[in-house]
Design an enzyme around this catalytic site. Structure first.
Site, PDB file in Angstrom:
ATOM      1  N   ASN A  10       0.866  -1.172   0.000  1.00  0.00           N
ATOM      2  CA  ASN A  10       0.000   0.000   0.000  1.00  0.00           C
ATOM      3  C   ASN A  10       0.909   1.230   0.000  1.00  0.00           C
ATOM      4  OD1 ASN A  10      -1.818   2.041   0.514  1.00  0.00           O
ATOM      5  ND2 ASN A  10      -2.344   1.345   2.585  1.00  0.00           N
ATOM      6  N   LYS A  12       0.153   4.275  -0.342  1.00  0.00           N
ATOM      7  CA  LYS A  12      -0.479   5.484   0.220  1.00  0.00           C
ATOM      8  C   LYS A  12      -0.183   6.695  -0.683  1.00  0.00           C
ATOM      9  CE  LYS A  12      -0.202   3.244   4.666  1.00  0.00           C
ATOM     10  NZ  LYS A  12      -0.072   3.335   6.112  1.00  0.00           N
ATOM     11  N   HIS A  96      -9.455   1.220   4.843  1.00  0.00           N
ATOM     12  CA  HIS A  96      -8.196   1.437   5.553  1.00  0.00           C
ATOM     13  C   HIS A  96      -8.443   2.393   6.725  1.00  0.00           C
ATOM     14  CE1 HIS A  96      -4.128   2.598   6.509  1.00  0.00           C
ATOM     15  NE2 HIS A  96      -3.731   1.506   5.879  1.00  0.00           N
ATOM     16  N   GLU A  98      -6.827   4.782   7.809  1.00  0.00           N
ATOM     17  CA  GLU A  98      -6.602   6.206   7.500  1.00  0.00           C
ATOM     18  C   GLU A  98      -7.842   6.821   6.851  1.00  0.00           C
ATOM     19  OE1 GLU A  98      -2.949   5.543   5.393  1.00  0.00           O
ATOM     20  OE2 GLU A  98      -2.035   4.925   7.292  1.00  0.00           O
ATOM     21  N   GLU A 168      -5.502  -4.996  10.322  1.00  0.00           N
ATOM     22  CA  GLU A 168      -4.450  -4.009  10.559  1.00  0.00           C
ATOM     23  C   GLU A 168      -4.701  -3.283  11.879  1.00  0.00           C
ATOM     24  OE1 GLU A 168      -2.453  -2.777   6.609  1.00  0.00           O
ATOM     25  OE2 GLU A 168      -4.177  -1.478   6.926  1.00  0.00           O
ATOM     26  N   GLY A 174       2.483   2.064  10.656  1.00  0.00           N
ATOM     27  CA  GLY A 174       3.432   3.154  10.512  1.00  0.00           C
ATOM     28  C   GLY A 174       4.149   3.527  11.791  1.00  0.00           C
ATOM     29  N   SER A 214       3.433  -2.402  10.088  1.00  0.00           N
ATOM     30  CA  SER A 214       4.884  -2.487  10.276  1.00  0.00           C
ATOM     31  C   SER A 214       5.481  -3.844   9.879  1.00  0.00           C
ATOM     32  CB  SER A 214       5.269  -2.125  11.713  1.00  0.00           C
ATOM     33  OG  SER A 214       4.882  -0.773  11.993  1.00  0.00           O
TER      34      SER A 214
END
Ligand code: PGA
Length: 254
Positions: A10, A12, A96, A98, A168, A174, A214
């Site tokens: 991904n 991003k 996701h 985010e 996730e 991250g 991660s």
């Protein structure tokens, strides 16, 4: 039923077309996956170019990071599934954390995106996962299970069987903090059991459940070795071929 082993990147909102093209070419040149399906989820501006590059390798594909749940129309700035399909992408990341957090995407909205992706013949990579406070309260299994129930369990068994699930944990995205193999395995096994209860063992055993948060070369093997972890959704480490290729190789070696 054996399920697909998948390593998805991904990207991003990273890379311009110039460095994105170089990255995609380096990954494509760097590995010939035999038993792993590799998916590069690039910015939408790169999908056409990258889709042409990955055609060289039958097990490497592209995905979009988002779509809008309408066929077409006055939705300034949005992309439809057919637009994404027309540039060669076969997968779409949906839900996701985010997008849930920064764009306030609700469960109902995400369920519509899943539906329209499947109706368009593309494969949703459906993301779920809990924040740190939920993990610390010990209610993570129930929380993530409820995400699946609310956002996916309206699907028919046939349609559900086409979905890739990505677990996730938000606290691992991250941050450099990875869920331990035991934590990933626990959640993946619980989700598979929930899927079995809803759709039966065959569908559950055929569903690929990826871990994200991660993932890096140093932890890929131990995560991918867990019986219910069928691959990874990789953010930061998918932006460098010298990190992403070894993650793919870790899966190939199992
Ligand atoms: P990360 O991101 O690998 O950089 O933690 C994973 C993701 O958000 O998909």
């Amino acid at each position: 039923m054996t399920r697909k082993k998948i390593v998805a990147g991904n990207w991003k909102m990273n890379t311009t077309i110039t460095d994105g093209t170089a990255l995609a070419q380096a990954v494509t040149d760097g590995v010939t996956p035999i038993k792993t399906t590799v998916i590069m989820c690039t910015p939408a501006t790169h999908l056409h170019t990258v889709s042409e590059i990955v055609k060289e390798k039958s097990n490497i594909h592209t995905g979009a990071q988002n779509c809008y749940p309408a066929e077409k129309g006055a939705y300034t700035g949005e992309l439809s599934v057919s637009m994404i399909e027309a540039v060669g992408a076969e997968y779409i990341v949906i839900g996701h954390s985010e997008r849930r957090t920064y764009f306030d995407e609700s469960g109902d909205f995400l369920a519509k995106k899943v539906d329209i992706t499947l109706a368009g013949g593309l494969t949703p990579i459906y993301c779920c996962g809990e924040a740190l406070d939920i993990r610390e309260a010990g209610t993570h299994v129930k929380y993530v299970g409820n995400q699946l129930k609310a956002e996916l369990f309206h699907l028919s068994a046939e349609d559900f069987g086409k979905v890739i699930v990505a677990y996730e944990p938000i606290w691992a995205i991250g941050t450099g903090v990875t869920a331990s193999p035991a934590q990933a395995q626990e959640m993946h096994a619980e989700l598979r059991q929930l899927i079995a209860n809803q759709y039966g063992e065959e569908v559950a055993n055929g569903t690929s459940i990826l871990y994200g948060g991660s993932v890096k070369p140093a932890n890929a093997t131990e995560l991918f070795s867990c019986p219910d972890v069928d691959g990874g959704l990789v953010g930061g480490a998918s932006l460098k071929a010298e990190l992403f290729v070894p993650i793919i190789e870790a899966m190939e070696a199992l």
